[in-house]
Design an enzyme around this catalytic site. Structure first.
Site, PDB file in Angstrom:
ATOM      1  N   ASP A 133     -11.678   3.638  -7.781  1.00 33.11           N
ATOM      2  CA  ASP A 133     -10.816   3.161  -6.693  1.00 33.11           C
ATOM      3  C   ASP A 133     -11.492   2.255  -5.746  1.00 33.11           C
ATOM      4  OD1 ASP A 133      -9.037   2.518  -4.884  1.00 33.11           O
ATOM      5  OD2 ASP A 133      -8.043   4.505  -4.675  1.00 33.11           O
ATOM      6  N   ASP A 153      -7.441  -3.685  -2.355  1.00 28.96           N
ATOM      7  CA  ASP A 153      -7.589  -2.109  -2.823  1.00 28.96           C
ATOM      8  C   ASP A 153      -6.924  -2.132  -3.990  1.00 28.96           C
ATOM      9  OD1 ASP A 153      -7.431   0.480  -2.917  1.00 28.96           O
ATOM     10  OD2 ASP A 153      -6.110   0.818  -1.148  1.00 28.96           O
ATOM     11  N   HIS A 212       0.407   2.407   0.423  1.00 29.24           N
ATOM     12  CA  HIS A 212       0.574   2.151   1.803  1.00 29.24           C
ATOM     13  C   HIS A 212       0.365   0.704   2.057  1.00 29.24           C
ATOM     14  CE1 HIS A 212      -3.808   1.180   0.670  1.00 29.24           C
ATOM     15  NE2 HIS A 212      -3.600   2.216  -0.152  1.00 29.24           N
ATOM     16  N   HIS A 236      -4.522   2.196   5.531  1.00 31.50           N
ATOM     17  CA  HIS A 236      -3.386   3.020   5.447  1.00 31.50           C
ATOM     18  C   HIS A 236      -2.414   2.760   6.631  1.00 31.50           C
ATOM     19  CE1 HIS A 236      -6.179   5.272   2.927  1.00 31.50           C
ATOM     20  NE2 HIS A 236      -5.072   5.246   2.076  1.00 31.50           N
ATOM     21  N   GLU A 263      -0.031   2.575  -5.512  1.00 33.67           N
ATOM     22  CA  GLU A 263      -0.599   3.362  -6.378  1.00 33.67           C
ATOM     23  C   GLU A 263      -0.024   4.456  -6.714  1.00 33.67           C
ATOM     24  OE1 GLU A 263      -4.395   4.593  -4.179  1.00 33.67           O
ATOM     25  OE2 GLU A 263      -3.547   4.261  -2.234  1.00 33.67           O
ATOM     26  N   GLU A 274      -3.868   1.141  -9.554  1.00 33.38           N
ATOM     27  CA  GLU A 274      -3.408   0.512  -8.211  1.00 33.38           C
ATOM     28  C   GLU A 274      -3.853  -0.815  -8.142  1.00 33.38           C
ATOM     29  OE1 GLU A 274      -5.736   1.961  -4.698  1.00 33.38           O
ATOM     30  OE2 GLU A 274      -4.435   1.184  -3.376  1.00 33.38           O
TER      31      GLU A 274
END
Ligand code: CO
Length: 317
Positions: free
Chosen positions: A107, A118, A177, A185, A210, A302
């Protein structure tokens, strides 16, 4: 006089609007650049993830790659294995190596001037299996729905249904998020199950999506291991090492950081002690390693997406 003034005001408004459009395009381009760097660093990580590699070497190589490509880590590379769903990042003397049957979640977060990409992928040297395919399909189906007017409640339901088709469980207490400048987040969360979120997507919103799926019962809990922290507020601390650590942390702009990053300057024992002390004081937020409660294996995929008539997935290359 009045007339003249109002004329100027109109002009100012006009200039302001043009300027703000330019800014928006600039911000979008930063999100796109951050996404591209994150994607390249993620893929580089996948190419290195062979049995026998130390997780420590893998994390450092990916983080170096981010810098080489002109980005900065938005958080430490998370390399969580098997029933660890998230928030594992190696420490200074970490001996763990990757094994054939492991499920390794890579990640990666990158920021350009605070704008974040992300992205995550699950690697299993023994081969991609149904669990990994399930998390990929969950994400693929969800991403299509990041268009203006769609509801997050519906997206959660679609994600959950894919998991059911595969015969697995979504992780109910982990969510995607919102992404904002220097904030990994931000609300609202993107749940991986049917839910009552009232949020309707708007053009230009940015999300990290994700889905996590598991062959376990579908929940995670905190473990007693913490390797990642976030800065909350300054607190007075007496020891010179404590003050040095707070100085180092300021350089991360409030984004999460690794214990390992501090261990480059201060001994691991001292670092552990002070990070715990700062957490107890309320200066830091600890992100403990998260583990599936029934020891099930966990797969995660993700991408980051900008809401648009045609969703812009910034971390796909
Ligand atoms: Co994320």
């Amino acid at each position: 006089m009045r007339c003249f003034q109002s004329g100027i005001k109109k002009k100012e408004v006009f200039i302001y609007l043009v300027k703000s459009d330019v800014m928006e395009e600039e911000i979008k381009q930063k999100y796109i650049k951050a996404g591209k760097v994150a994607a390249e660093a993620r893929n580089y990580g996948v190419s290195l993830a062979k049995p026998g590699i130390k997780l420590l070497d893998l994390a450092e190589a990916i983080e170096r790659k981010i810098e080489e490509l002109g980005g900065r880590p938005a958080f430490p590379v998370n390399l969580s294995l098997n029933s660890h769903a998230a928030h594992y990042t190696p420490h200074k003397n970490d001996p763990i190596t990757l094994k054939e049957e492991d499920y390794l979640k890579i990640d990666v977060g990158v920021h350009i001037d605070g704008y974040i990409g992300d992205t995550a992928v699950t690697v299993r040297p023994a081969g991609k299996d149904e669990l990994i395919k399930c998390s990929e399909k969950m994400l693929e189906e969800a991403l299509k729905l990041f268009v203006p007017g769609e509801k997050l409640s519906h997206i959660g339901e679609v994600i959950e249904n894919v998991t059911k088709e595969f015969g697995f469980n979504p992780i109910r207490n982990l969510t995607g998020h919102g992404l904002e400048r220097f904030s990994v987040h931000s609300p609202p969360g993107v749940m991986n199950i049917k839910n009552n979120s009232p949020h309707t997507l708007k053009e230009g919103e940015v999300f990290g999506v994700e889905p996590f799926c598991t062959n376990g019962s579908g929940r995670v809990k905190d473990t007693s291991t913490t390797l990642i922290y976030g800065f909350i507020q300054n607190k007075p601390i007496r020891s010179p090492e404590g003050r040095k650590i707070l100085e180092i942390i300021k350089g991360f702009n409030g984004l999460p950081f690794a214990k390992r990053w501090i261990e480059r300057y201060i001994s691991p024992i001292k670092t552990s002690m002070i990070l715990k002390q700062l957490s107890d004081l309320g200066a830091l937020h600890p992100y403990p390693v998260l583990k599936e409660v029934s020891d099930g294996n966990v797969a995660q995929t993700e991408h980051s997406v900008i809401v648009s008539e045609k969703p812009i997935v910034t971390t796909k290359i």
